[in-house]
Design a protein around this motif. Structure first.
Motif, PDB file in Angstrom:
ATOM      1  N   LYS A   1       0.832  -0.947   0.325  1.00  0.00           N
ATOM      2  CA  LYS A   1       0.383  -0.226   0.418  1.00  0.00           C
ATOM      3  C   LYS A   1       0.890   1.373  -0.155  1.00  0.00           C
ATOM      4  O   LYS A   1       0.399   2.110  -1.016  1.00  0.00           O
ATOM      5  N   LYS A   2       1.698   1.577   0.845  1.00  0.00           N
ATOM      6  CA  LYS A   2       2.488   2.251   1.178  1.00  0.00           C
ATOM      7  C   LYS A   2       4.094   2.826  -1.156  1.00  0.00           C
ATOM      8  O   LYS A   2       4.066   3.317  -0.957  1.00  0.00           O
ATOM      9  N   THR A   3       4.029   1.643  -0.723  1.00  0.00           N
ATOM     10  CA  THR A   3       4.840   1.190  -2.208  1.00  0.00           C
ATOM     11  C   THR A   3       3.791   1.956  -3.567  1.00  0.00           C
ATOM     12  O   THR A   3       3.902   3.139  -4.044  1.00  0.00           O
ATOM     13  N   GLN A   4       2.461   1.773  -3.648  1.00  0.00           N
ATOM     14  CA  GLN A   4       1.167   1.481  -4.753  1.00  0.00           C
ATOM     15  C   GLN A   4       0.722   3.916  -4.436  1.00  0.00           C
ATOM     16  O   GLN A   4       0.999   4.162  -5.154  1.00  0.00           O
ATOM     17  N   GLU A   5       0.746   3.807  -3.189  1.00  0.00           N
ATOM     18  CA  GLU A   5       0.734   5.594  -3.028  1.00  0.00           C
ATOM     19  C   GLU A   5       1.855   5.885  -3.276  1.00  0.00           C
ATOM     20  O   GLU A   5       1.566   7.837  -3.989  1.00  0.00           O
ATOM     21  N   LEU A   6       3.514   5.925  -3.106  1.00  0.00           N
ATOM     22  CA  LEU A   6       4.336   6.669  -3.767  1.00  0.00           C
ATOM     23  C   LEU A   6       3.738   6.206  -5.040  1.00  0.00           C
ATOM     24  O   LEU A   6       4.210   7.372  -5.798  1.00  0.00           O
ATOM     25  N   VAL A   7       4.211   5.063  -5.764  1.00  0.00           N
ATOM     26  CA  VAL A   7       3.899   5.697  -7.207  1.00  0.00           C
ATOM     27  C   VAL A   7       2.685   6.534  -8.049  1.00  0.00           C
ATOM     28  O   VAL A   7       2.840   7.324  -8.923  1.00  0.00           O
ATOM     29  N   ASP A   8       1.311   6.027  -7.018  1.00  0.00           N
ATOM     30  CA  ASP A   8       0.491   7.110  -7.733  1.00  0.00           C
ATOM     31  C   ASP A   8       1.071   8.665  -7.473  1.00  0.00           C
ATOM     32  O   ASP A   8       0.864   8.954  -8.181  1.00  0.00           O
ATOM     33  N   GLN A   9       1.676   8.981  -6.202  1.00  0.00           N
ATOM     34  CA  GLN A   9       2.067  10.611  -5.982  1.00  0.00           C
ATOM     35  C   GLN A   9       2.835  10.605  -7.394  1.00  0.00           C
ATOM     36  O   GLN A   9       3.198  11.850  -7.806  1.00  0.00           O
TER      37      GLN A   9
END
Length: 158
Positions: free
Chosen positions: A24-32
């Motif tokens: 989830k943290k990785t996905q948030e970074l990618v989305d940002q």
């Protein structure tokens, strides 16, 4: 014992991020990161063999445009057509340079009068684009990407 239990509950509530999954943290970074990318600009313009890949972006852009226009100019100097009336107009050609370097003519915008008098214009434009020297595609973040271009072709029968 109660104090230890309260302390443990407070620690758990204060560190909710601790239990958050790495995915989830990785996905948030990618989305940002995806939101911060300017998708309307490339890092390196498409390049013909005589363009300098180490030059800055503006020089690369100029080299690409000048080489492309010179090629069209040479192609259309050989193009002769008999016209019923004089024409002074601009035709716009939309094409896509694919990430593998191939070219696809998307649309040719010309007025009805031009369609009637110059039926072979579309064929000539497509032929000209297909006869271009090898082009290296544009680069975005180190990856070859497809790009769309519009070329104005000024027709003047005077």
């Amino acid at each position: 014992m109660r104090k230890l239990l309260k302390l443990l509950i407070c620690c758990c509530l204060a560190s909710c991020n601790f239990f958050e999954s790495k995915e989830k943290k990785t996905q948030e970074l990618v989305d940002q990161e995806m939101q911060e990318i300017d998708w309307n600009d490339v890092d390196q313009y498409p390049l013909f063999s005589d363009c300098d890949e180490t030059a800055d972006k503006e020089v690369q852009k100029n080299c690409f445009q000048e080489t492309l226009m010179l090629h069209f100019e040479m192609t259309f100097q050989e193009f002769n057509v008999l016209l019923d009336q004089q024409i002074k107009d601009t035709v716009y050609v939309d094409f896509i340079l694919e990430s593998n370097g191939t070219i696809f003519v998307q649309q040719i915008h010309n007025k009805q009068i031009l369609k009637g008098q110059m039926k072979e214009l579309g064929e000539k434009v497509t032929e000209s684009l297909n006869s271009l020297p090898k082009i290296e595609p544009a680069i975005k973040r180190g990856v070859p990407v497809s790009t769309k271009y519009r070329i104005p072709i000024i027709l003047n029968s005077n």
